[in-house]
Design a protein around this motif. Sequence first.
Motif: not given
Length: 290
Positions: A192-208
């Motif tokens: 990832p590039q520039g994601d805040s800590r708060e944004a990571m769970p949503g990004q990881i869920a979408r990735l999975r």
Amino acid sequence: MTKTAYGMQLPVQSLSTLYAEPWEAAAPPGDLVDVARAADRLGFAYIGCCDHVAIPPRLATAMSPTWYDPVATLAFLAAVTTRVRLLSHVAVIGLRHPLLTAKQYATLDHLSGGRLVLGVGAGHVREEFEALGVDFERRGALLDQAIDAVRAHFAAGEQKPEPVQRPVPVWVGGSSPAAVRRAALKGDGWLPQGDSREAMPGQIARLRRLRGGTPITIGVIAEPLYVGEPEWPVGRRTLTGKPEALAESLREYGAMGVDQIQVRFRSRGAAELLDQMEAFADGVAPHLDA
């Protein structure tokens, strides 16, 4: 429990105002060697080098014109290390013919004894594409094609030297919807590039969801760190304090499903950076999985 790995972007090789320290501008190549050797000795999973061919004047103040070539830099450091992996973070491989990319990175993997991690990204500087005669508007499609072509060249075994690894891991960089989708469908890892800590769970869920259950290495760029109590202003976003407190904070990433944390340290010189790396490896890293 899977052990959380930690790696770092090298200093000196890129001088963007987003992260470079003032001392890096005048640092000699020997400082790069010292940092790479320290990372090798201290258990860092990888050292990373960026990729920009030519920064245009409109971006030079913020980004700086200093960006070392990743193949040359990582090959240089491969010769003075033995264990640490060598990450292009990220190579804009759509700018180049895939046969050229495959030749360069296969040679790097061969010379390093199988330590390459090929990090790739679409790129964002229009002028670089124009200077090389590449269509900026098609950069996403060009990257998709390049990933497939480079992998095919790696696997074919028709050109020598061949990479040691079979396969060479490909990590896809970026946090846009297109980049996350590309990582899920084409990557062995996500940077990832520039994601805040708060944004990571949503990004990881979408990735999975897009990945469909196939394992993938998930990375994150952590907030800047300073192990201990600094006696100088290190910035409001920097995580500081005792090793145990820093480890507790960074464990939040592991709980999200992050496999590797890219760390970066505030420092006033190469010696302080090396001290910070040692303090992290000795005091923080052993507790990342507690």
